[in-house]
Design an enzyme around this catalytic site. Structure first.
Site, short mmCIF file in Angstrom:
data_model
loop_
_atom_site.label_atom_id
_atom_site.label_comp_id
_atom_site.label_asym_id
_atom_site.label_seq_id
_atom_site.Cartn_x
_atom_site.Cartn_y
_atom_site.Cartn_z
N ASN A 84 -12.61 4.48 -1.50
CA ASN A 84 -11.83 3.26 -1.31
C ASN A 84 -12.51 2.51 -0.18
O ASN A 84 -12.30 2.81 1.00
CB ASN A 84 -10.37 3.56 -0.97
CG ASN A 84 -9.54 2.27 -0.93
OD1 ASN A 84 -10.09 1.17 -0.91
ND2 ASN A 84 -8.22 2.42 -0.88
N HIS A 130 -15.22 -6.14 -1.05
CA HIS A 130 -15.38 -7.55 -1.39
C HIS A 130 -16.47 -8.25 -0.60
O HIS A 130 -16.67 -9.45 -0.75
CB HIS A 130 -14.04 -8.28 -1.15
CG HIS A 130 -12.86 -7.51 -1.66
ND1 HIS A 130 -12.67 -7.24 -2.99
CD2 HIS A 130 -11.83 -6.90 -1.01
CE1 HIS A 130 -11.56 -6.54 -3.15
NE2 HIS A 130 -11.03 -6.31 -1.96
N ASP A 170 -25.81 -1.04 -1.69
CA ASP A 170 -27.19 -0.55 -1.65
C ASP A 170 -27.23 0.93 -1.30
O ASP A 170 -28.02 1.70 -1.86
CB ASP A 170 -28.01 -1.34 -0.62
CG ASP A 170 -28.33 -2.76 -1.09
OD1 ASP A 170 -28.15 -3.06 -2.29
OD2 ASP A 170 -28.75 -3.57 -0.24
N TYR A 208 0.80 -1.23 0.00
CA TYR A 208 0.00 0.00 0.00
C TYR A 208 0.83 1.29 0.00
O TYR A 208 0.28 2.37 -0.06
CB TYR A 208 -0.95 -0.01 1.21
CG TYR A 208 -1.93 -1.17 1.17
CD1 TYR A 208 -2.83 -1.30 0.13
CD2 TYR A 208 -1.93 -2.14 2.17
CE1 TYR A 208 -3.72 -2.37 0.07
CE2 TYR A 208 -2.81 -3.22 2.12
CZ TYR A 208 -3.70 -3.33 1.07
OH TYR A 208 -4.58 -4.39 1.01
N HIS A 257 -8.46 2.02 -5.55
CA HIS A 257 -7.68 1.10 -4.72
C HIS A 257 -6.21 1.43 -4.92
O HIS A 257 -5.77 1.64 -6.05
CB HIS A 257 -7.93 -0.36 -5.11
CG HIS A 257 -9.37 -0.77 -5.01
ND1 HIS A 257 -9.96 -1.04 -3.79
CD2 HIS A 257 -10.33 -0.92 -5.95
CE1 HIS A 257 -11.23 -1.35 -4.00
NE2 HIS A 257 -11.48 -1.29 -5.29
N ARG A 278 -10.29 -11.34 -3.61
CA ARG A 278 -10.40 -9.89 -3.89
C ARG A 278 -11.00 -9.61 -5.27
O ARG A 278 -11.26 -8.47 -5.62
CB ARG A 278 -9.03 -9.22 -3.77
CG ARG A 278 -8.51 -9.20 -2.34
CD ARG A 278 -7.18 -8.49 -2.21
NE ARG A 278 -6.47 -8.98 -1.05
CZ ARG A 278 -6.67 -8.52 0.20
NH1 ARG A 278 -7.50 -7.54 0.43
NH2 ARG A 278 -6.00 -9.05 1.21
C1 DQA Z 1 -7.59 -1.90 -1.06
C2 DQA Z 1 -7.63 -3.32 -1.62
C3 DQA Z 1 -8.55 -4.21 -0.80
O1 DQA Z 1 -8.55 -5.53 -1.33
C4 DQA Z 1 -8.07 -4.29 0.64
O2 DQA Z 1 -8.97 -5.03 1.42
C5 DQA Z 1 -7.82 -2.95 1.24
C6 DQA Z 1 -7.23 -1.90 0.41
C7 DQA Z 1 -6.56 -1.02 -1.79
O3 DQA Z 1 -6.62 0.19 -1.63
O4 DQA Z 1 -5.70 -1.54 -2.51
O5 DQA Z 1 -8.01 -2.75 2.42
O6 DQA Z 1 -8.88 -1.32 -1.24
#
Ligand code: DQA
Length: 145
Positions: free
Chosen positions: A72, A78, A85, A23, A98, A109
């Site tokens: 985000n 997921h 909704d 990240y 993301h 994912r």
């Molecule tokens: C995320 C990707 C998701 O799969 C994960 O659960 C996250 C971060 C991303 O920013 O890459 O918490 O949304």
């Protein structure tokens, strides 16, 4: 002035120390500071909200004090029918962002409750993806730049 809500889901408050190899090293605060500066340049109004709680994210959407969302949803992407909704209920376009590319990671994912109703999706561009979303929104809905 277009009003943008940046809505951040669970565990994103830990950015900077959370799995930085996936990240990145930017904190949520620094990402938001950069977005606020870019929004000022673009002439877009911007607000930020992060929560680790599904219902809190939904309650924030129900306030409807914005025109567009940069979302985000993190892990809720997921899992959350309720967030999907809520997005449909408030009738606001949203950009799905993301940091990583969830489709290139674990099989689970690839399940995504938001993707097909998003106006656009930006994944795998790191923190830059938020700025790209903001710039696309300004180009689409108006802003000074
Ligand atoms: C995320 C990707 C998701 O799969 C994960 O659960 C996250 C971060 C991303 O920013 O890459 O918490 O949304």
């Amino acid at each position: 002035m277009t009003r943008v809500l940046v809505l951040q889901g669970p565990n994103l408050n830990l950015l900077g120390t959370r799995e930085p190899e996936i990240y990145g090293h930017d904190t949520l605060e620094s990402i938001h500071a950069g977005l606020a500066a870019r929004a000022a340049q673009l002439g877009v109004d911007i607000a930020f909200f992060q929560s680790n709680h599904e219902g809190a994210l939904i309650d924030r959407l129900h306030e409807r004090d914005f025109d567009v969302v940069i979302l985000n949803a993190a892990g809720y992407t997921h899992t959350s029918v309720a967030l999907r909704d809520a997005l449909l209920a408030v009738h606001r376009p949203f950009w799905e962002v993301h940091l990583s590319d969830p489709w290139a990671r674990d099989e689970f994912r690839r399940v995504n409750f938001l993707h097909d109703i998003a106006t656009a999706t930006i994944a795998g561009h790191g923190a830059r993806g938020y700025t790209e979303a903001l710039e696309q929104i300004a180009a689409r809905f108006g802003g000074r730049a």
